[in-house]
Design a protein around this motif. Sequence first.
Motif, PDB file in Angstrom:
ATOM      1  N   MET A 107       0.509  -0.979   0.005  1.00 14.81           N
ATOM      2  CA  MET A 107      -0.181  -0.226  -0.001  1.00 14.81           C
ATOM      3  C   MET A 107       1.070   1.255   0.378  1.00 14.81           C
ATOM      4  N   ASP A 108       1.670   0.899   0.212  1.00 16.35           N
ATOM      5  CA  ASP A 108       2.619   2.138   0.438  1.00 16.35           C
ATOM      6  C   ASP A 108       4.301   2.439  -0.904  1.00 16.35           C
ATOM      7  N   ALA A 109       3.604   1.637  -1.922  1.00 15.88           N
ATOM      8  CA  ALA A 109       4.543   1.638  -2.947  1.00 15.88           C
ATOM      9  C   ALA A 109       2.969   2.077  -4.229  1.00 15.88           C
ATOM     10  N   THR A 110       4.546   2.905  -5.351  1.00 17.28           N
ATOM     11  CA  THR A 110       3.412   2.922  -6.195  1.00 17.28           C
ATOM     12  C   THR A 110       2.966   2.418  -6.843  1.00 17.28           C
ATOM     13  N   GLY A 111       2.245   3.104  -7.974  1.00 14.94           N
ATOM     14  CA  GLY A 111       1.380   1.634  -8.638  1.00 14.94           C
ATOM     15  C   GLY A 111       2.023   1.226  -9.877  1.00 14.94           C
ATOM     16  N   MET A 112       2.897   1.683 -10.194  1.00 11.49           N
ATOM     17  CA  MET A 112       4.324   1.311 -11.260  1.00 11.49           C
ATOM     18  C   MET A 112       4.786   0.343  -9.907  1.00 11.49           C
ATOM     19  N   GLU A 113       5.618   0.923  -8.761  1.00 12.34           N
ATOM     20  CA  GLU A 113       6.092  -0.446  -8.121  1.00 12.34           C
ATOM     21  C   GLU A 113       4.793  -1.579  -7.804  1.00 12.34           C
ATOM     22  N   ASN A 114       3.984  -0.704  -7.882  1.00 12.52           N
ATOM     23  CA  ASN A 114       2.997  -3.033  -7.765  1.00 12.52           C
ATOM     24  C   ASN A 114       3.027  -4.153  -9.089  1.00 12.52           C
ATOM     25  N   ILE A 115       3.297  -3.183  -9.833  1.00 11.24           N
ATOM     26  CA  ILE A 115       3.039  -3.675 -10.964  1.00 11.24           C
ATOM     27  C   ILE A 115       4.867  -4.919 -10.964  1.00 11.24           C
ATOM     28  N   GLN A 116       5.554  -4.190 -10.349  1.00 16.31           N
ATOM     29  CA  GLN A 116       6.934  -5.428 -10.418  1.00 16.31           C
ATOM     30  C   GLN A 116       6.661  -6.390  -9.260  1.00 16.31           C
ATOM     31  N   THR A 120       6.007  -9.889  -9.802  1.00 14.71           N
ATOM     32  CA  THR A 120       6.570 -11.326  -9.200  1.00 14.71           C
ATOM     33  C   THR A 120       6.041 -11.909  -8.768  1.00 14.71           C
ATOM     34  N   ILE A 121       4.954 -11.802  -7.411  1.00 16.77           N
ATOM     35  CA  ILE A 121       4.066 -12.608  -6.794  1.00 16.77           C
ATOM     36  C   ILE A 121       3.191 -14.014  -7.919  1.00 16.77           C
ATOM     37  N   TRP A 122       2.629 -13.063  -8.827  1.00 20.61           N
ATOM     38  CA  TRP A 122       2.123 -13.839 -10.405  1.00 20.61           C
ATOM     39  C   TRP A 122       3.138 -14.860 -10.985  1.00 20.61           C
ATOM     40  N   GLY A 123       4.166 -14.996 -10.401  1.00 18.76           N
ATOM     41  CA  GLY A 123       5.345 -15.510 -11.416  1.00 18.76           C
ATOM     42  C   GLY A 123       5.767 -14.897 -12.671  1.00 18.76           C
ATOM     43  N   MET A 124       5.764 -13.954 -12.673  1.00 18.17           N
ATOM     44  CA  MET A 124       6.142 -13.101 -14.120  1.00 18.17           C
ATOM     45  C   MET A 124       7.488 -13.361 -13.920  1.00 18.17           C
ATOM     46  N   THR A 125       8.788 -13.018 -15.236  1.00 20.32           N
ATOM     47  CA  THR A 125      10.117 -12.698 -15.137  1.00 20.32           C
ATOM     48  C   THR A 125       9.708 -11.406 -15.127  1.00 20.32           C
ATOM     49  N   ARG A 126      10.830 -11.154 -14.549  1.00 24.21           N
ATOM     50  CA  ARG A 126      11.422  -9.696 -15.119  1.00 24.21           C
ATOM     51  C   ARG A 126      11.194  -9.235 -16.814  1.00 24.21           C
ATOM     52  N   ALA A 127      11.859  -9.518 -17.594  1.00 27.99           N
ATOM     53  CA  ALA A 127      11.115  -9.638 -18.568  1.00 27.99           C
ATOM     54  C   ALA A 127       9.953  -9.091 -19.418  1.00 27.99           C
ATOM     55  N   GLN A 128       8.765 -11.120 -19.078  1.00 22.97           N
ATOM     56  CA  GLN A 128       7.541 -10.290 -18.938  1.00 22.97           C
ATOM     57  C   GLN A 128       6.822  -9.681 -18.757  1.00 22.97           C
ATOM     58  N   ILE A 129       7.428  -9.077 -16.446  1.00 22.49           N
ATOM     59  CA  ILE A 129       6.684  -7.652 -16.369  1.00 22.49           C
ATOM     60  C   ILE A 129       6.946  -6.608 -17.561  1.00 22.49           C
ATOM     61  N   LYS A 130       8.265  -6.462 -17.919  1.00 28.07           N
ATOM     62  CA  LYS A 130       7.905  -5.322 -18.743  1.00 28.07           C
ATOM     63  C   LYS A 130       7.974  -5.244 -19.618  1.00 28.07           C
ATOM     64  N   ASN A 131       8.149  -6.519 -20.705  1.00 26.07           N
ATOM     65  CA  ASN A 131       7.040  -6.657 -22.068  1.00 26.07           C
ATOM     66  C   ASN A 131       5.681  -6.234 -21.552  1.00 26.07           C
ATOM     67  N   ASN A 132       5.080  -5.950 -20.326  1.00 29.08           N
ATOM     68  CA  ASN A 132       3.542  -6.279 -19.979  1.00 29.08           C
ATOM     69  C   ASN A 132       2.927  -4.966 -19.515  1.00 29.08           C
ATOM     70  N   THR A 133       4.729  -4.335 -19.170  1.00 29.19           N
ATOM     71  CA  THR A 133       4.246  -2.304 -18.875  1.00 29.19           C
ATOM     72  C   THR A 133       3.308  -1.859 -19.179  1.00 29.19           C
ATOM     73  N   ASP A 134       3.887  -1.720 -20.337  1.00 25.27           N
ATOM     74  CA  ASP A 134       3.276  -0.334 -21.401  1.00 25.27           C
ATOM     75  C   ASP A 134       0.732  -0.875 -21.588  1.00 25.27           C
ATOM     76  N   ASP A 135       1.401  -2.754 -21.379  1.00 26.08           N
ATOM     77  CA  ASP A 135      -0.862  -3.106 -21.345  1.00 26.08           C
ATOM     78  C   ASP A 135      -1.242  -2.495 -20.458  1.00 26.08           C
ATOM     79  N   ILE A 136      -0.420  -3.029 -18.969  1.00 33.23           N
ATOM     80  CA  ILE A 136      -1.068  -3.078 -18.250  1.00 33.23           C
ATOM     81  C   ILE A 136      -1.731  -1.347 -17.780  1.00 33.23           C
ATOM     82  N   VAL A 137      -0.520  -0.279 -18.385  1.00 33.79           N
ATOM     83  CA  VAL A 137      -0.688   0.820 -18.123  1.00 33.79           C
ATOM     84  C   VAL A 137      -2.002   1.294 -18.607  1.00 33.79           C
ATOM     85  N   ASP A 138      -1.781   0.954 -20.012  1.00 31.38           N
ATOM     86  CA  ASP A 138      -2.538   1.612 -20.747  1.00 31.38           C
ATOM     87  C   ASP A 138      -4.308   1.196 -20.695  1.00 31.38           C
ATOM     88  N   PHE A 139      -4.290  -0.557 -19.886  1.00 28.39           N
ATOM     89  CA  PHE A 139      -5.704  -0.714 -19.605  1.00 28.39           C
ATOM     90  C   PHE A 139      -6.455  -0.076 -18.594  1.00 28.39           C
TER      91      PHE A 139
END
Length: 256
Positions: A107-116, A120-139
């Motif tokens: 709750m004390d982290a930003t939205g962007m930080e919580n994407i990371q 990670t908790i959902w089991g995504m790799t760093r590359a997967q998180i990076k590749n999907n960040t723009d999609d998450i932001v837009d959605f």
Amino acid sequence: MADIFLKNVGVDIPIFDVREASLKKALLGRTIGGRFVRSGSYLTVNALKNIDFEAHDGDRIALVGDNGAGKSTLLRVVSHVYPPTSGAVHVVGKVSPMFDTTLGMNMDATGMENIQISGTIWGMTRAQIKNNTDDIVDFTELGDYLKVPIRTYSNGMLLRLAFAIATVREPEILLIDEIIGVGDAGFFRKAFARLLKLAERSRILMVAAHQDETLRRLCNKAAWLDHGSLMAYGEFESVISAYRVPNAPAQQPATA
């Protein structure tokens, strides 16, 4: 390839600190239909009883039944959250549960930080998180709010972010406990379209919900649970009809 096999599965949940003769126990016994039984000095809830169930590639299964029927318990048994107290569970394939999409968010982290964090908790790799960040932001349509701590968010904003992160996974076995409300009617349509795409990417889908039309769009099969017992399992419309009109013939056997 994905498969689920449940053989004679039961789940008994002990309840301590409730006296047998208490008014609470008597009322609960009437309300839930006798699922409470005495076991020594404590009570036990028969959450699931002798469940025989199979699911395979291409199965999209709606779990239907009244509140307390055992739908959530069944999902948690398949995801290995609840160990069965009897019988055997065998699951082939990676299980991706969507029970509480906000679980683990800081709750004390930003939205962007919580994407990371959540990715990670959902089991995504760093590359997967990076590749999907723009999609998450837009959605999310949250804009600059993604730069501030999520403790400043409304509940709807928080759910938008959590839902966007949870739905970029590549699930083999997708388990959903109730469809998530993520905003007004217009945004919900957008969210449901995203959920449909996630379901299509999965090999097996199991979803518990109460809205027939929502389930009809997602599922080709249904399983009807009542007080922890599997009443029917098979073609969607047949099972839904049996559940909604109890005197209608239920499709049997309870494996398909």
